[in-house]
Design an enzyme around this catalytic site. Sequence first.
Site, PDB file in Angstrom:
ATOM      1  N   CYS A 155     -13.629   1.289 -14.923  1.00 21.74           N
ATOM      2  CA  CYS A 155     -14.011   2.704 -14.839  1.00 21.74           C
ATOM      3  C   CYS A 155     -12.736   3.543 -14.785  1.00 21.74           C
ATOM      4  O   CYS A 155     -12.484   4.281 -13.848  1.00 21.74           O
ATOM      5  CB  CYS A 155     -14.864   2.917 -13.590  1.00 21.74           C
ATOM      6  SG  CYS A 155     -15.834   4.437 -13.574  1.00 21.74           S
ATOM      7  N   CYS A 157     -19.394  -3.402 -16.498  1.00 24.96           N
ATOM      8  CA  CYS A 157     -19.364  -2.907 -15.117  1.00 24.96           C
ATOM      9  C   CYS A 157     -20.563  -3.398 -14.311  1.00 24.96           C
ATOM     10  O   CYS A 157     -21.710  -3.240 -14.731  1.00 24.96           O
ATOM     11  CB  CYS A 157     -19.342  -1.378 -15.107  1.00 24.96           C
ATOM     12  SG  CYS A 157     -19.248  -0.688 -13.436  1.00 24.96           S
ATOM     13  N   GLU A 209       0.825  -1.217   0.000  1.00 23.26           N
ATOM     14  CA  GLU A 209       0.000   0.000   0.000  1.00 23.26           C
ATOM     15  C   GLU A 209       0.856   1.263   0.000  1.00 23.26           C
ATOM     16  O   GLU A 209       0.528   2.236  -0.678  1.00 23.26           O
ATOM     17  CB  GLU A 209      -0.957   0.003   1.193  1.00 23.26           C
ATOM     18  CG  GLU A 209      -2.066  -1.041   1.105  1.00 23.26           C
ATOM     19  CD  GLU A 209      -3.002  -0.809  -0.073  1.00 23.26           C
ATOM     20  OE1 GLU A 209      -2.992   0.294  -0.647  1.00 23.26           O
ATOM     21  OE2 GLU A 209      -3.739  -1.744  -0.430  1.00 23.26           O
ATOM     22  N   CYS A 243     -25.931   3.303 -12.590  1.00 24.33           N
ATOM     23  CA  CYS A 243     -24.935   4.376 -12.704  1.00 24.33           C
ATOM     24  C   CYS A 243     -25.498   5.590 -13.454  1.00 24.33           C
ATOM     25  O   CYS A 243     -25.900   5.489 -14.618  1.00 24.33           O
ATOM     26  CB  CYS A 243     -23.689   3.853 -13.417  1.00 24.33           C
ATOM     27  SG  CYS A 243     -22.393   5.098 -13.612  1.00 24.33           S
TER      28      CYS A 243
END
Length: 355
Positions: free
Chosen positions: A207, A217, A55, A223
Site C-alpha cells: 500500500c 493485500c 527506529e 478495504c
Amino acid sequence: MAQSAPSQHTLAPTIDSRAVLAWYDRHARDLPWRVAPADRARGARPDPYRVWLSEIMLQQTTIAAVRKYFAAFTTLWPTVRDLAAAPLDDVLVQWAGLGYYARARNLHACARAVVERFDGVFPTSAAQLRDLPGIGDYTSAAIAAICHDEQVAVVDGNVDRVLARFRALEKAVREEKPLIRAAVQAAVPARAGDFAQAMMDLGATICAPRRANCLLCPLEPDCLGARSGHPLAYPVPPAKAEKPRRHGHAFIIRHPEGKVFVRQRGPKGLLAKMTEIPGSPWQEDEAEPAFPFAADWRAVGAVTHTFTHFHLALSVWMARGDHPLDEGWWADETRLDNEALPSLFRKVLAAAGIS
DNA sequence: CAGCCGTGGGC
DNA sequence: TGCCCAAGGCT
C-alpha cells in the site's frame, strides 16, 4: 433480535489482524535489527538497543539509507553503554550524511539517560520509553511492541496511509489521527510486535504512496479504498507550502599541506553543532561575497541543495594559503570522514575537486 | 501547534 | 528538472 446486522458495506471495516499476520509470516523482510517471525514464535526477542537505534535512524528516512549507518553504529558501539560513553562529537561524525541531526543529539542524550536512570537497561513500557529524549508517540509504541509485545497501537506514516485507504477517509490524516489510532488499537493481537511490523511493511511494500498492489493485500477484502476503485485518492494530500530560495557564498581555505579550514556550527537551528565550511549568511537576495580576508579568491563552482523548507544556492570560492579564521581547525583532505560534515558541505568540497 | 529540521532516490 | 516522498520529534 430478528433483524440482522446492517450490511457490511455501510459499516466501517475492521482490520483483520489474523490475515495481516499470515501475510507477514510469508513476507517479513530480513532486516539487521529484526527477529524473524518464526524465531519470535520460538521465544526469541530482539535487542531493545538495536530496535531503538534502528527506529531513531528510520524516522523520516529510508531503509536503504539507514543500513550502512546502522552497521557502523553497532560495530563501533555494540551496547547502549558504549554509545553513552562516546563523546557527542564522535556520534555526530558517524551520523553525518543521514540528516535531521537533532536525532543524533537526542540519541546520545537518550543513551546517557538509559545508563544513568535505568542502569543501562531500556525500560520496557511505552509510557516509560516516551519520556526519553528523541522518543515520541510512534517510537515508544514501536519499541514496546516489537521488543515486548505490549499491545499498543504503532502508527507511523505507513499505517496512516493504510488506514486512510482502508477506511476511505475524506479528511486529511492529521485530522483523523484519533480515529486511526483507535482503529489500529482495536485490532492489536497478542503478537503485537509482528503486527506492528506487518502493518508498516504493508504500507511500505503493498500500500505504497504512489502504488497500491491491492491484489496482494491481505486487507483488500474489507478495504473501502480498493472498493472505491481509486485507492490512490487516499489519503487526501495536505496543502503544500512554498519553498523559498536562499543564496550564499562558501569560502574554502586550502592549506598548502592538503588541509581545508572548517569550523563548528552553532548549537541551535539548522545543522546545529555540525562541521561546516566557512561562508556568508544565507539570504533571500543574492549578494556580493564578503571574503574573510584579502587573498586570491577564485570562483570554483556552485552548489544547489534543498533542505526541508528552503532551497539553497551557494557560490563556492577558494583561496590557497595557511590563513586560519578565529574559530575552527584544519581538516586533512584525506581524512574528511573523520569530520561531522553534512552533505551540503561535502557538495561544496566536491565542487572544488576535493573529496 | 504549525513550523522547523536533511538527505537521497524515484518518477 | 523539479517535485514528492521516507518507520517523527521538538518547541
